[in-house]
Design a protein around this motif. Structure first.
Motif, PDB file in Angstrom:
ATOM      1  N   LEU A 144       9.537  -0.196  -4.542  1.00  0.00           N
ATOM      2  CA  LEU A 144      10.877  -0.014  -3.963  1.00  0.00           C
ATOM      3  C   LEU A 144      10.811   0.235  -2.460  1.00  0.00           C
ATOM      4  N   VAL A 145       9.855   1.053  -2.063  1.00  0.00           N
ATOM      5  CA  VAL A 145       9.707   1.382  -0.642  1.00  0.00           C
ATOM      6  C   VAL A 145       9.418   0.107   0.162  1.00  0.00           C
ATOM      7  N   VAL A 146       8.571  -0.747  -0.391  1.00  0.00           N
ATOM      8  CA  VAL A 146       8.260  -2.008   0.288  1.00  0.00           C
ATOM      9  C   VAL A 146       9.488  -2.920   0.281  1.00  0.00           C
ATOM     10  N   ALA A 147      10.116  -3.067  -0.897  1.00  0.00           N
ATOM     11  CA  ALA A 147      11.256  -3.980  -1.028  1.00  0.00           C
ATOM     12  C   ALA A 147      12.387  -3.571  -0.093  1.00  0.00           C
ATOM     13  N   GLU A 148      12.537  -2.268   0.117  1.00  0.00           N
ATOM     14  CA  GLU A 148      13.629  -1.803   0.958  1.00  0.00           C
ATOM     15  C   GLU A 148      13.224  -1.637   2.422  1.00  0.00           C
ATOM     16  N   GLY A 149      12.021  -2.097   2.739  1.00  0.00           N
ATOM     17  CA  GLY A 149      11.578  -2.081   4.140  1.00  0.00           C
ATOM     18  C   GLY A 149      11.387  -0.687   4.699  1.00  0.00           C
ATOM     19  N   ARG A 150      10.947   0.239   3.859  1.00  0.00           N
ATOM     20  CA  ARG A 150      10.840   1.612   4.328  1.00  0.00           C
ATOM     21  C   ARG A 150       9.402   2.058   4.566  1.00  0.00           C
ATOM     22  N   THR A 151       8.499   1.087   4.690  1.00  0.00           N
ATOM     23  CA  THR A 151       7.117   1.449   5.011  1.00  0.00           C
ATOM     24  C   THR A 151       7.016   1.779   6.499  1.00  0.00           C
ATOM     25  N   ASP A 152       5.967   2.504   6.853  1.00  0.00           N
ATOM     26  CA  ASP A 152       5.747   2.884   8.251  1.00  0.00           C
ATOM     27  C   ASP A 152       4.601   2.028   8.780  1.00  0.00           C
ATOM     28  N   GLU A 153       4.983   0.868   9.351  1.00  0.00           N
ATOM     29  CA  GLU A 153       3.974  -0.133   9.725  1.00  0.00           C
ATOM     30  C   GLU A 153       3.050   0.381  10.828  1.00  0.00           C
ATOM     31  N   ALA A 154       3.579   1.167  11.747  1.00  0.00           N
ATOM     32  CA  ALA A 154       2.737   1.668  12.836  1.00  0.00           C
ATOM     33  C   ALA A 154       1.665   2.604  12.283  1.00  0.00           C
ATOM     34  N   PHE A 155       2.073   3.484  11.377  1.00  0.00           N
ATOM     35  CA  PHE A 155       1.107   4.410  10.773  1.00  0.00           C
ATOM     36  C   PHE A 155       0.049   3.634   9.984  1.00  0.00           C
ATOM     37  N   ILE A 156       0.518   2.642   9.206  1.00  0.00           N
ATOM     38  CA  ILE A 156      -0.410   1.853   8.400  1.00  0.00           C
ATOM     39  C   ILE A 156      -1.438   1.176   9.315  1.00  0.00           C
ATOM     40  N   ALA A 157      -0.961   0.609  10.418  1.00  0.00           N
ATOM     41  CA  ALA A 157      -1.866  -0.108  11.324  1.00  0.00           C
ATOM     42  C   ALA A 157      -2.829   0.845  12.031  1.00  0.00           C
ATOM     43  N   ASP A 158      -2.338   1.999  12.449  1.00  0.00           N
ATOM     44  CA  ASP A 158      -3.169   2.890  13.264  1.00  0.00           C
ATOM     45  C   ASP A 158      -4.115   3.767  12.458  1.00  0.00           C
ATOM     46  N   ARG A 159      -3.711   4.126  11.238  1.00  0.00           N
ATOM     47  CA  ARG A 159      -4.448   5.222  10.594  1.00  0.00           C
ATOM     48  C   ARG A 159      -4.998   4.895   9.221  1.00  0.00           C
ATOM     49  N   THR A 160      -4.846   3.649   8.752  1.00  0.00           N
ATOM     50  CA  THR A 160      -5.293   3.338   7.387  1.00  0.00           C
ATOM     51  C   THR A 160      -6.055   2.016   7.332  1.00  0.00           C
ATOM     52  N   THR A 161      -6.709   1.796   6.177  1.00  0.00           N
ATOM     53  CA  THR A 161      -7.270   0.477   5.874  1.00  0.00           C
ATOM     54  C   THR A 161      -6.898   0.127   4.428  1.00  0.00           C
ATOM     55  N   GLY A 162      -6.904  -1.155   4.126  1.00  0.00           N
ATOM     56  CA  GLY A 162      -6.759  -1.599   2.729  1.00  0.00           C
ATOM     57  C   GLY A 162      -5.327  -1.782   2.260  1.00  0.00           C
ATOM     58  N   TRP A 163      -4.363  -1.790   3.179  1.00  0.00           N
ATOM     59  CA  TRP A 163      -2.954  -1.839   2.769  1.00  0.00           C
ATOM     60  C   TRP A 163      -2.619  -3.119   2.007  1.00  0.00           C
ATOM     61  N   GLU A 164      -3.105  -4.255   2.483  1.00  0.00           N
ATOM     62  CA  GLU A 164      -2.701  -5.528   1.859  1.00  0.00           C
ATOM     63  C   GLU A 164      -2.971  -5.535   0.359  1.00  0.00           C
ATOM     64  N   GLU A 165      -4.175  -5.110  -0.028  1.00  0.00           N
ATOM     65  CA  GLU A 165      -4.561  -5.118  -1.447  1.00  0.00           C
ATOM     66  C   GLU A 165      -3.696  -4.139  -2.238  1.00  0.00           C
ATOM     67  N   ALA A 166      -3.466  -2.969  -1.675  1.00  0.00           N
ATOM     68  CA  ALA A 166      -2.671  -1.965  -2.390  1.00  0.00           C
ATOM     69  C   ALA A 166      -1.223  -2.433  -2.530  1.00  0.00           C
ATOM     70  N   ARG A 167      -0.735  -3.069  -1.471  1.00  0.00           N
ATOM     71  CA  ARG A 167       0.640  -3.565  -1.500  1.00  0.00           C
ATOM     72  C   ARG A 167       0.777  -4.655  -2.569  1.00  0.00           C
ATOM     73  N   SER A 168      -0.138  -5.626  -2.572  1.00  0.00           N
ATOM     74  CA  SER A 168       0.005  -6.687  -3.575  1.00  0.00           C
ATOM     75  C   SER A 168      -0.084  -6.122  -4.980  1.00  0.00           C
ATOM     76  N   ALA A 169      -0.976  -5.139  -5.179  1.00  0.00           N
ATOM     77  CA  ALA A 169      -1.104  -4.559  -6.525  1.00  0.00           C
ATOM     78  C   ALA A 169       0.226  -3.938  -6.953  1.00  0.00           C
ATOM     79  N   ALA A 170       0.928  -3.304  -6.014  1.00  0.00           N
ATOM     80  CA  ALA A 170       2.169  -2.613  -6.381  1.00  0.00           C
ATOM     81  C   ALA A 170       3.336  -3.574  -6.574  1.00  0.00           C
TER      82      ALA A 170
END
Ligand SMILES: Nc1nc2c(c(=O)[nH]1)N[C@H]1C(S)=C(S)[C@@H](COP(=O)(O)OP(=O)(O)OC[C@H]3O[C@@H](n4cnc5c(=O)[nH]c(N)nc54)[C@H](O)[C@@H]3O)O[C@H]1N2
Ligand SMILES: Nc1nc2c(c(=O)[nH]1)N[C@H]1C(S)=C(S)[C@@H](COP(=O)(O)OP(=O)(O)OC[C@H]3O[C@@H](n4cnc5c(=O)[nH]c(N)nc54)[C@H](O)[C@@H]3O)O[C@H]1N2
Ligand code: SF4
Ligand SMILES: [Mo]
Length: 712
Positions: free
Chosen positions: A240-266
């Protein structure tokens, strides 16, 4: 002449012996003519500000209780019964029993089972005793049944496992708290204040629990999923968070790894699918996602509900993924945390009583860690055994591969899953020694029982659920016949050829623990007894302080970087799977288990306190009126809960506060009401946590069992 009054006995500031909140309290006495010490409020300790639950308030009752053990017991060859014995004889019998097994079957045939209630000093010494004196790899502890799934998920995502990455006092200041499978109102009552304050400050509370608990009653939104479906629920919220565009792209880019795989799984977890799996309606899912994202900061706190599942680690990872995707981690007033359970649930998992671990939260299979700790212990790194079996696997191997066992700080006859089998395994041992304060159900099976001092009679440190290292101080002297766990381990070590290296003085042990933990993930090297006393606890990591600089400790983790090599948090792609045992025609109902406010764990201690027994005298089966109607059962009727492994009986407690497809039993009692006769030992593949929170059962009137009708 002025009347003479005896001066009041001095107060000793200390902490409760029970849960991970480690409430501060003062102890006084016993004064002249008094039998027990008194608990006096200690309002200055920030976690509980003086408040205590009934268990903490009545804890001194067991100090002077007639039912506590005050002399060693040894099983007599003549009578087969446990008989009083002297310490010399008892310790010699233990040393002999362990040695005989080692000579006949090898080092790994000797096992050790510890507990998350043991102080840091005891947990550290027990791990060292197993590796150095016994040379066995076979040591694990009851914490495996407690927070191991959250610990594993913490490690995977953040590179470090500390229950809460922030102090409890941050909770009321965030915008939204999601409490997943925690019944805090009963399991940590003084902490309920933080949730009340949260709501007074305008924050929202979401509670996720198949039952409308006292905690859920406080919530703005209560979701009641089918037990064992939290993973799908968390994935659905991420969708739902992804579908409604409520992710924090800057945080994901700056402070995390592996988002693409986790996103597709969800993305496979559409709200309608999630509703079908969990039983939580789409509007409620949407409401939860909105409350979580609308707040400027939010926290997810899990406890045993989602963790004690055969997919507990992945479930916690799914909740962490949600926090990372929305930038709710590594920032002030936001983050994921696990509400650890036992008195030293945090410290007890850091200093080496875990099968795969060395002190300072080091890994037993890491050559650098082995070299560091071996040097502190004065042994060769090659002499340290490798990782051993996890708690349930160890209990399951008793009598076959593991033939002698020392238990310190646990009562698995009541608390282990598939308990009848575990009890039978314990009975089949060549030799069993148990150190305890009372004759627990497990101690009753032992060849030798060693009576130990209690919390108020000894000094030691614990680390509470916030990662705050605390000092419990000795306030009274122990009865003459008992010894501390440290004295026992020192005595046994000496009999087994290690005169040195096992001091009985806790501060001396702590000084060694500081060195052993130095440079490790859980670094205590800058913490001293004196500092803890001065500062009301010190948060680890706290590296060594030099003459000039004193490391302040770390109340808040990850604000600059996560503890991974690249400093980024790691998304872990996870997908939902069914419970190890789902309902079918023969076993159509779900069983879940947990706690009540007035009993603690296996009940070994609290079932021996009158006031607590009066409040919670025995087990019960909580069930929905619809299910009760099908059974033609009325309130109080004896109900049997039966699984493929066994049966437990208790009076019906009928309530609309539980799902109609689910029954609940607390696990604090032995005998016919022992719910662990029924539970499933299916293990999480990563954490080896048993599935205490979900299995398939049949529910029936206990008086209407097979044969009952014929008998008329
Ligand atoms: N009074 C008391 N307090 C204690 C203890 C005690 O024994 N007694 N023990 C201490 C220890 S060691 C621990 S670990 C903590 C435990 O503290 P909690 O985790 O709060 O305790 P539990 O009652 O085991 O489980 C919490 C809730 O999980 C719910 N639950 C069951 N199945 C599921 C599920 O599939 N999903 C979700 N989301 N929820 C589910 C149960 O209905 C229950 O209300 O308490 C500590 N405090
Ligand atoms: N069905 C079901 N089963 C569960 C759970 C559940 O939710 N559902 N929860 C699991 C969890 S989270 C936990 S933590 C376990 C806990 O289960 P147990 O390990 O059985 O916990 P306790 O009853 O605290 O056992 C501690 C024992 O050590 C003794 N003791 C206390 N302090 C000391 C000490 O300092 N030294 C020594 N030598 N002995 C001491 C006590 O008297 C007691 O006999 O149960 C697990 N079992
Ligand atoms: S909440 Fe936990 S630490 Fe506090 S008094 Fe109760 S049992 Fe003790
Ligand atoms: Mo626990």
């Amino acid at each position: 002449m002025p009347e003479l009054t005896a001066p009041a006995a001095p107060l000793t500031a200390t902490h409760c012996p029970y849960c991970a909140l480690q409430c501060g309290m003062n102890l006084r006495g016993p004064g002249p003519g008094e039998e027990t010490v008194q608990v006096v409020e200690r309002p200055d300790f920030p976690v509980n500000r003086g408040a205590l639950c009934g268990k903490g308030r009545t804890a001194p009752a067991l100090l002077s209780s007639r039912v506590r053990l005050t002399e060693p017991l040894v099983r007599s060859a003549a009578t087969g019964r446990l008989e009083p014995a002297g310490w010399e004889e008892a310790l010699e019998r233990v040393a002999e029993g362990l040695l005989r097994t080692r000579a006949a079957h090898g080092r790994d045939a000797v096992g050790v089972f510890g507990g998350g209630g043991l102080t840091n000093e005891k947990a550290y010494t027990l791990g060292k005793f197993a590796r150095v004196v016994l040379g066995t790899s076979q040591i694990d502890y009851n914490g495996r049944f407690c927070m191991s799934s959250a610990a594993a998920a913490h490690q995977r995502a953040f590179g470090l496992d500390r229950g809460l990455p922030f102090p409890m006092e941050d909770i009321p200041r965030t915008g939204c708290v999601v409490l997943v499978g925690s019944n805090l109102a009963e399991t940590m009552p003084p902490a309920l204040r933080f949730l009340t304050e949260l709501r007074e400050n305008g924050g929202t509370l979401i509670v996720i629990d198949p039952r409308r608990t006292r905690t859920a009653e406080q919530a703005d939104l209560h979701l009641a999923p089918r037990p064992g479906t939290d993973l799908a629920l968390a994935l659905g919220l991420l969708h739902l968070v992804v579908a409604e565009g409520r992710t924090d792209e800057a945080f994901i880019a700056d402070r995390t790894t592996g988002w693409e795989e986790a996103r597709s799984a969800a993305m496979a977890y559409w709200p309608e699918l999630v509703e079908r799996i969990t039983g939580v309606g789409v509007p409620q899912l949407r409401a939860a996602a909105s409350l979580f994202c609308d707040a400027s900061s939010s926290m997810v706190l899990t406890a045993r509900g989602p963790e004690q599942q055969s997919k507990g680690t992945d479930t916690v990872s799914a909740w962490i993924n949600l926090c990372l995707a929305t930038g709710r981690a590594g920032r002030p007033l936001s983050g994921y945390g696990c509400l650890t359970g036992q008195g030293n649930g945090q410290g007890g998992r850091e200093h080496g009583q875990k099968a795969d671990q060395l002190p300072g939260y080091r890994k037993l299979d890491d050559p650098a860690a082995r070299a560091h700790v071996a040097e502190v212990w004065g042994v060769a790194p090659e002499s340290l055994p490798g990782p051993g079996r996890s708690a349930y696997e160890l209990l399951d191997a008793l009598g076959t591969e593991v033939r002698s066992l020392l238990v310190m700080g646990s009562n698995p006859v009541v608390s282990a899953p598939r308990a009848a089998h575990v009890e039978e395994r314990l009975r089949s041992l060549d030799f069993l020694a148990v150190a305890d304060v009372v004759l627990s159900e497990t101690a009753a099976l032992a060849d030798v029982v060693l009576p130990v001092t209690q919390w108020a009679e000894e000094t030691g440190t614990t680390t509470n659920l916030e990662g705050r290292v605390l000092l419990r101080r000795r306030a009274v002297s122990a009865p003459p016949g008992v010894r501390s766990d440290l004295e026992i381990l020192g005595g046994l070590a000496a009999l087994l050829g290690h005169e040195k290296g096992f001091p009985a003085d806790p501060e001396e042990v702590f000084e060694e623990l500081r060195r052993a933990s130095a440079g490790g993930p859980a670094d205590y090297s800058g913490i001293t007894y004196r500092r803890i006393a001065e500062e009301d606890g010190v948060f680890w990591p706290c590296p060594e302080d030099s003459a000039e600089i004193r490391h302040p400790g770390t109340p808040r983790l990850f604000l600059d970087r996560f503890a991974t090599p690249d400093g980024r948090a790691r998304f872990v792609p996870v997908t939902h799977r069914a419970a190890a045992e789902e309902p079918d025609e023969d076993y159509p109902v779900l069983l879940t288990t947990g706690r009540v406010v007035s009993q603690y764990q296996s009940g070994a201690q609290t079932r021996r306190v009158d006031e607590l027994n009066a409040a919670a005298p025995g087990p019960f089966v909580e069930l929905h009126p619809l299910l009760a109607e099908r059974l033609e059962a009325a309130e109080g009727d004896r109900i049997a809960v039966v699984s493929r492994r066994g049966r437990a009986v208790g009076p019906a407690r009928i309530t609309t506060g539980i799902r109609p497809d689910t029954v609940f039993m607390p696990f604090h009692w032995p005998g016919e009401g022992r719910v662990n006769s029924v539970t499933n030992p299916a293990l999480d593949p990563t954490s080896r946590m048993p599935e205490f929170k979900v299995c398939a059962v049949r529910v029936e009137r206990a008086d209407a069992g097979p044969g009952a009708l014929e008998a008329g």
